[in-house]
Motif scaffolding. Structure first.
Motif, PDB file in Angstrom:
ATOM      1  N   HIS A 129      13.506  -0.993  23.845  1.00  0.00           N
ATOM      2  CA  HIS A 129      12.680  -0.534  22.727  1.00  0.00           C
ATOM      3  C   HIS A 129      13.548   0.224  21.731  1.00  0.00           C
ATOM      4  CE1 HIS A 129       8.216  -1.103  23.535  1.00  0.00           C
ATOM      5  NE2 HIS A 129       8.843  -1.821  24.446  1.00  0.00           N
ATOM      6  N   TYR A 130      13.245   0.010  20.445  1.00  0.00           N
ATOM      7  CA  TYR A 130      14.073   0.545  19.365  1.00  0.00           C
ATOM      8  C   TYR A 130      13.473   1.797  18.734  1.00  0.00           C
ATOM      9  CZ  TYR A 130      17.396   0.125  15.466  1.00  0.00           C
ATOM     10  OH  TYR A 130      18.415   0.333  14.559  1.00  0.00           O
ATOM     11  N   GLY A 131      12.161   1.921  18.743  1.00  0.00           N
ATOM     12  CA  GLY A 131      11.497   3.064  18.122  1.00  0.00           C
ATOM     13  C   GLY A 131       9.996   2.865  18.148  1.00  0.00           C
ATOM     14  N   THR A 132       9.297   3.633  17.367  1.00  0.00           N
ATOM     15  CA  THR A 132       7.841   3.534  17.329  1.00  0.00           C
ATOM     16  C   THR A 132       7.418   2.332  16.499  1.00  0.00           C
ATOM     17  OG1 THR A 132       5.819   4.633  16.582  1.00  0.00           O
ATOM     18  CG2 THR A 132       7.814   5.102  15.347  1.00  0.00           C
ATOM     19  N   ASP A 133       6.269   1.759  16.852  1.00  0.00           N
ATOM     20  CA  ASP A 133       5.773   0.604  16.111  1.00  0.00           C
ATOM     21  C   ASP A 133       4.707   0.988  15.096  1.00  0.00           C
ATOM     22  OD1 ASP A 133       3.796   1.252  17.915  1.00  0.00           O
ATOM     23  OD2 ASP A 133       3.185  -0.817  18.268  1.00  0.00           O
ATOM     24  N   SER A 134       4.553   2.270  14.806  1.00  0.00           N
ATOM     25  CA  SER A 134       3.569   2.699  13.828  1.00  0.00           C
ATOM     26  C   SER A 134       3.990   2.262  12.430  1.00  0.00           C
ATOM     27  CB  SER A 134       3.425   4.227  13.844  1.00  0.00           C
ATOM     28  OG  SER A 134       2.658   4.662  12.742  1.00  0.00           O
ATOM     29  N   PRO A 135       3.153   1.483  11.735  1.00  0.00           N
ATOM     30  CA  PRO A 135       3.507   1.075  10.364  1.00  0.00           C
ATOM     31  C   PRO A 135       3.736   2.265   9.448  1.00  0.00           C
ATOM     32  CG  PRO A 135       1.666  -0.234  11.191  1.00  0.00           C
ATOM     33  CD  PRO A 135       1.886   0.880  12.173  1.00  0.00           C
ATOM     34  N   GLU A 136       3.099   3.404   9.748  1.00  0.00           N
ATOM     35  CA  GLU A 136       3.248   4.580   8.888  1.00  0.00           C
ATOM     36  C   GLU A 136       4.670   5.129   8.911  1.00  0.00           C
ATOM     37  OE1 GLU A 136       0.857   5.518   6.737  1.00  0.00           O
ATOM     38  OE2 GLU A 136      -0.013   3.673   7.546  1.00  0.00           O
ATOM     39  N   SER A 137       5.409   4.851   9.987  1.00  0.00           N
ATOM     40  CA  SER A 137       6.799   5.325  10.046  1.00  0.00           C
ATOM     41  C   SER A 137       7.731   4.428   9.262  1.00  0.00           C
ATOM     42  CB  SER A 137       7.259   5.412  11.507  1.00  0.00           C
ATOM     43  OG  SER A 137       7.302   4.116  12.098  1.00  0.00           O
ATOM     44  N   HIS A 138       7.185   3.377   8.667  1.00  0.00           N
ATOM     45  CA  HIS A 138       7.999   2.428   7.907  1.00  0.00           C
ATOM     46  C   HIS A 138       7.569   2.386   6.441  1.00  0.00           C
ATOM     47  CE1 HIS A 138      10.032   0.563  11.397  1.00  0.00           C
ATOM     48  NE2 HIS A 138       8.942   0.939  12.030  1.00  0.00           N
ATOM     49  N   ARG A 139       7.162   3.542   5.925  1.00  0.00           N
ATOM     50  CA  ARG A 139       6.699   3.594   4.544  1.00  0.00           C
ATOM     51  C   ARG A 139       7.782   4.106   3.600  1.00  0.00           C
ATOM     52  NH1 ARG A 139       1.481   2.631   3.591  1.00  0.00           N
ATOM     53  NH2 ARG A 139       1.751   3.549   1.526  1.00  0.00           N
ATOM     54  N   GLN A 140       9.045   3.883   3.943  1.00  0.00           N
ATOM     55  CA  GLN A 140      10.108   4.300   3.064  1.00  0.00           C
ATOM     56  C   GLN A 140      11.333   3.416   3.240  1.00  0.00           C
ATOM     57  OE1 GLN A 140       9.384   6.558   5.816  1.00  0.00           O
ATOM     58  NE2 GLN A 140      11.062   5.602   6.927  1.00  0.00           N
ATOM     59  N   ALA A 141      12.148   3.401   2.186  1.00  0.00           N
ATOM     60  CA  ALA A 141      13.483   2.816   2.244  1.00  0.00           C
ATOM     61  C   ALA A 141      14.480   3.959   2.097  1.00  0.00           C
ATOM     62  CB  ALA A 141      13.670   1.798   1.117  1.00  0.00           C
ATOM     63  N   CYS A 142      15.738   3.691   2.384  1.00  0.00           N
ATOM     64  CA  CYS A 142      16.757   4.713   2.195  1.00  0.00           C
ATOM     65  C   CYS A 142      17.352   4.608   0.794  1.00  0.00           C
ATOM     66  CB  CYS A 142      17.852   4.587   3.252  1.00  0.00           C
ATOM     67  SG  CYS A 142      17.479   5.556   4.725  1.00  0.00           S
ATOM     68  N   ASN A 143      17.718   5.746   0.232  1.00  0.00           N
ATOM     69  CA  ASN A 143      18.305   5.810  -1.096  1.00  0.00           C
ATOM     70  C   ASN A 143      19.827   5.773  -0.960  1.00  0.00           C
ATOM     71  OD1 ASN A 143      19.037   6.280  -3.713  1.00  0.00           O
ATOM     72  ND2 ASN A 143      18.019   8.278  -3.897  1.00  0.00           N
ATOM     73  N   TYR A 144      20.440   4.705  -1.479  1.00  0.00           N
ATOM     74  CA  TYR A 144      21.886   4.555  -1.389  1.00  0.00           C
ATOM     75  C   TYR A 144      22.587   5.010  -2.661  1.00  0.00           C
ATOM     76  CZ  TYR A 144      21.554   2.282   3.087  1.00  0.00           C
ATOM     77  OH  TYR A 144      21.337   2.039   4.415  1.00  0.00           O
ATOM     78  N   GLY A 145      21.917   5.855  -3.434  1.00  0.00           N
ATOM     79  CA  GLY A 145      22.493   6.391  -4.656  1.00  0.00           C
ATOM     80  C   GLY A 145      21.997   5.663  -5.877  1.00  0.00           C
ATOM     81  N   ASN A 146      21.722   6.406  -6.933  1.00  0.00           N
ATOM     82  CA  ASN A 146      21.247   5.837  -8.193  1.00  0.00           C
ATOM     83  C   ASN A 146      19.980   4.991  -8.004  1.00  0.00           C
ATOM     84  OD1 ASN A 146      23.432   6.946  -9.675  1.00  0.00           O
ATOM     85  ND2 ASN A 146      24.747   5.255  -8.971  1.00  0.00           N
ATOM     86  N   GLY A 147      19.178   5.369  -7.041  1.00  0.00           N
ATOM     87  CA  GLY A 147      17.929   4.656  -6.821  1.00  0.00           C
ATOM     88  C   GLY A 147      18.076   3.317  -6.153  1.00  0.00           C
ATOM     89  N   GLN A 148      19.254   3.014  -5.591  1.00  0.00           N
ATOM     90  CA  GLN A 148      19.434   1.748  -4.880  1.00  0.00           C
ATOM     91  C   GLN A 148      18.796   1.852  -3.503  1.00  0.00           C
ATOM     92  OE1 GLN A 148      23.283  -0.549  -5.440  1.00  0.00           O
ATOM     93  NE2 GLN A 148      23.985   1.536  -5.854  1.00  0.00           N
ATOM     94  N   ALA A 149      17.782   1.031  -3.277  1.00  0.00           N
ATOM     95  CA  ALA A 149      17.078   1.058  -1.999  1.00  0.00           C
ATOM     96  C   ALA A 149      17.792   0.181  -0.979  1.00  0.00           C
ATOM     97  CB  ALA A 149      15.644   0.589  -2.174  1.00  0.00           C
ATOM     98  N   GLY A 150      17.686   0.572   0.294  1.00  0.00           N
ATOM     99  CA  GLY A 150      18.265  -0.212   1.375  1.00  0.00           C
ATOM    100  C   GLY A 150      17.578   0.121   2.682  1.00  0.00           C
ATOM    101  N   TYR A 151      17.929  -0.623   3.720  1.00  0.00           N
ATOM    102  CA  TYR A 151      17.348  -0.388   5.040  1.00  0.00           C
ATOM    103  C   TYR A 151      17.885   0.906   5.631  1.00  0.00           C
ATOM    104  CZ  TYR A 151      15.723  -5.190   4.718  1.00  0.00           C
ATOM    105  OH  TYR A 151      15.094  -6.334   4.314  1.00  0.00           O
ATOM    106  N   CYS A 152      17.027   1.645   6.311  1.00  0.00           N
ATOM    107  CA  CYS A 152      17.398   2.936   6.881  1.00  0.00           C
ATOM    108  C   CYS A 152      18.050   2.796   8.252  1.00  0.00           C
ATOM    109  CB  CYS A 152      16.173   3.833   6.997  1.00  0.00           C
ATOM    110  SG  CYS A 152      15.563   4.471   5.434  1.00  0.00           S
ATOM    111  N   SER A 153      18.752   3.819   8.620  1.00  0.00           N
ATOM    112  CA  SER A 153      19.351   3.946   9.948  1.00  0.00           C
ATOM    113  C   SER A 153      18.267   4.224  10.985  1.00  0.00           C
ATOM    114  CB  SER A 153      20.355   5.104   9.922  1.00  0.00           C
ATOM    115  OG  SER A 153      20.536   5.655  11.197  1.00  0.00           O
ATOM    116  N   PRO A 154      18.536   3.934  12.265  1.00  0.00           N
ATOM    117  CA  PRO A 154      17.571   4.321  13.307  1.00  0.00           C
ATOM    118  C   PRO A 154      17.371   5.827  13.389  1.00  0.00           C
ATOM    119  CG  PRO A 154      19.639   3.578  14.266  1.00  0.00           C
ATOM    120  CD  PRO A 154      19.687   3.202  12.821  1.00  0.00           C
ATOM    121  N   ALA A 155      18.255   6.614  12.754  1.00  0.00           N
ATOM    122  CA  ALA A 155      18.081   8.062  12.749  1.00  0.00           C
ATOM    123  C   ALA A 155      16.810   8.482  12.037  1.00  0.00           C
ATOM    124  CB  ALA A 155      19.284   8.719  12.077  1.00  0.00           C
TER     125      ALA A 155
END
Length: 658
Positions: free
Chosen positions: A235-261
């Protein structure tokens, strides 16, 4: 348009490195960093001084598209494999999207050739937009016909699950002689029982299978040696859709996939096979807590699991690849419980004492000493790590075996230790695919390295959540597959430029599934991709020796003898192989044991059966280049252990190998 990053921080303590490998290494208990007794999932950030400036596929110098095909030939179109993963639609950076999906090669209908099952995903929870009407979202089963082509039999098979699929495991859980299918999902996992007539029924509820969460890989294994296959699910983490309501900011508003952290860590599951209930359907019981796998420091982000007897005490163990957390080596305590000896054995961390972002796993006897060695694949800037097993202690020999530098620019996923050229030594086919586009990678000294998140609402309001060209979107994550050949002298030689279609085409690969698809004696490769087609590659590697394909079965259980150990003796050479199809990444491979060997004749085959008796059975030698069925009771029982007391190759064998 400028984005304002949310100031929320990851779910776990402290900001760990992002999937962009921005130069931060997370250090935990036993990793060689400054730790404190009693830390509960504490992580300390240290600067990685050797961030590579290279990333992704790079330039290929091998034969061009119009020249000789090379070692592997893409036969997907030729055989009719038209699987396209349904994912997204992209733009909301739902992490399971980028982690990919897997599949299996197995003979579901018992006709002697391999069929293909591929797991699909479907729409992401907060996706903006819809799939094209022609896009199929269900898992698909392809039956191999007599002429080698594939026929889509999904509709009639009952295997067209429409959950958010991730991986699968194959095993005969009810010992009726037919392989069954376990599908891992983001959500509830599903168990499908094979009726022996080409059909599967969903027995999830009847079997009491309540596993639900964010599952990845799974493996069947008889951990308590009662004759029934039990089940381990990472298992990798929780399956709650609410925990997936964000992307990570890679600077200057560039969105990307987040770390498992950015997600709460999870506990892997162990399910015990209780045998059939009153209705004849097999039952599974969750024994995670009873087996002592459920404790606060055992949580992580599990990607892959392999099952084998790593310390040679006659009991199956589990090795788990964790993303960003230390890997786990769960040693069977022979009483239904397990103890994590990853740190003590050297299998949790690399030679610097750091845990890495482990994705895929391969196991096999790399150095031909009779012990199971391990290879774990990792993210860009880390190395794929080779651990040699020396009497239960694992040693990181990545640098000595010349695997360090070739892997640093790539992100590795599916992997295998198999003999591609039949010289008797295990080689490495490796599937790569980025998780962050190269242009978004930042140096560890960059003050603008990725921090914070961008909410889904902001992405949708800005229009960034809608991707007009999905193909172009996924091409940002392209990488190149690699091939390494074992020299037989404690090193590997990269021959990627000669690998033909397997490495000529660039895409973001994930699962690697191997099997002798065309029954010609060598192992072919099936690859899944993040946002594209699955690809089947025929093995045309120039062979230097011969082969055996072994079907190892126990008639008492009417199935493949998962956990059995096999030694093929030919002159002064001993080839150690093991029976279990679960390895690589989200995959189940050909359960038949493939052995490459130097000679056209072998002297005998020794088998140790996985029931705890520690007894070996010897089968007669003969000519190579054929399939042999090794059935328990058909050979001659040995009183000694051929590993501890190897007999001369001229010792008599016994009849019983079909």
């Amino acid at each position: 348009m400028d984005f304002q990053a949310d100031d929320r921080r990851p779910a776990t303590a402290g900001l760990l490195k992002t999937l962009a490998c921005c130069g931060l290494v997370a250090c935990g208990i036993g990793s060689g960093c400054d730790n404190h007794p009693g830390d509960d999932q504490q992580f300390h950030l240290v600067t990685e001084s050797s961030v590579t400036t290279e990333c992704g596929p790079g330039e290929r110098s091998g034969p061009g598209q119009t020249q000789a095909a090379g070692m592997f030939v893409d036969i997907s179109d030729e055989v009719g494999l038209d699987f396209q993963r349904a994912v997204g639609p992209p733009g909301t950076y739902f992490l399971p999207e980028i982690n990919g999906s897997g599949g299996a090669m197995f003979d579901y209908d018992g006709d002697g050739d391999l069929d293909i099952y591929l797991v699909n995903s479907g729409p992401s929870p907060h996706a903006a937009g819809e799939f094209p009407p022609s896009q199929r979202t269900e898992n698909r089963l392809f039956r191999q016909e007599a002429d080698g082509t594939l026929l889509d039999v999904t509709a009639d098979s009952g295997l067209g699950d429409t959950g958010y699929g991730i991986g699968c495991a194959i095993g005969d859980v009810d010992n009726d002689g037919d392989p069954d299918v376990l599908v891992t999902n983001f959500g509830r996992d599903r168990l499908f029982l094979n009726d022996g007539h080409g059909h599967f029924r969903d027995a999830t509820d009847a079997a009491g299978l309540q596993s639900s969460g964010w599952a990845n890989s799974a493996a069947f294994c008889d951990y308590d040696r009662d004759g029934r296959l039990d089940l381990f699910i990472t298992h990798y983490g929780t399956d709650s859709p609410e925990s997936h309501r964000q992307a990570c900011n890679y600077g200057n508003g560039q969105a990307g996939y987040c770390s498992p952290a950015y997600y709460d860590p999870s506990t892997d599951l162990l399910l015990h096979n209780e045998g059939p209930g009153s209705d004849g359907v097999v039952r599974f019981r969750d024994v995670t807590t009873a087996a002592k796998l459920h404790w606060h420091q055992a949580k992580g982000a599990g990607f892959c699991v392999v099952a084998a007897d790593f310390n040679r005490d006659g009991w199956p163990d589990f090795y788990v690849a964790n993303d960003l957390y230390g890997n786990r080596l769960w040693i069977n305590q022979q009483d239904g419980t397990f103890k994590d000896l990853g740190a003590q054995s050297g299998a949790a961390f690399n030679r610097q004492g750091l845990h890495e972002a482990s994705m895929g796993l391969a196991m096999g006897d790399v150095d031909s000493d009779g012990d199971l060695d391990l290879l774990a694949t990792h993210i860009t800037d880390e190395t794929n790590t080779l651990y040699l097993n020396r009497n239960g202690q694992f040693h990181d020999v990545t640098q000595e075996w010349k695997l360090e530098l070739p892997s640093r620019r790539h992100t590795g996923w599916g992997v295998a230790l198999i003999d591609l050229d039949h010289d008797g030594f295990l080689d490495i086919p490796l599937v790569n695919g980025l998780v962050v586009p190269c242009q978004q990678r930042t140096n560890s000294n960059d003050p603008d390295r990725p921090t914070g998140v961008i909410t889904i609402d902001v992405l949708k309001d800005s229009g960034q959540a809608t991707v007009k060209d999905p193909s172009r979107y996924w091409s940002q994550y392209d990488d190149r597959n690699q091939v390494f050949f074992n020299t037989g002298h404690n090193s590997f030689l990269e021959r990627t430029d000669e690998a033909g279609d397997f490495s000529r085409e660039t895409y973001s690969g994930r699962a690697l599934i191997y099997g002798d698809f065309d029954n010609d004696g060598d192992l072919d490769l099936l690859v899944t991709t993040v946002g594209g087609r699955a690809r089947l590659y025929r093995n045309d590697v120039r062979k230097t020796g011969h082969w055996l394909r072994l079907k190892v079965t126990d008639p008492a259980h009417r199935r493949d003898a998962y956990g059995a150990e096999v030694i093929v003796v030919a002159g002064d050479h001993r080839y150690h192989r093991f029976v279990n199809p679960a390895s690589s990444y989200l995959a189940s491979n050909d359960p038949r044991v493939h052995v490459g060997l130097k000679d056209s004749h072998f002297d005998r085959i020794d088998v140790r059966w996985p029931d705890g008796s520690r007894r070996w059975e010897s089968f007669a030698g003969g000519d190579s280049d054929r399939e042999i069925r090794l059935t328990r009771g058909g050979g001659t029982e040995r009183a000694d252990d051929p590993v501890d007391n190897p007999q001369p190759a001229t010792s008599p064998g016994a009849p019983g190998a079909d």
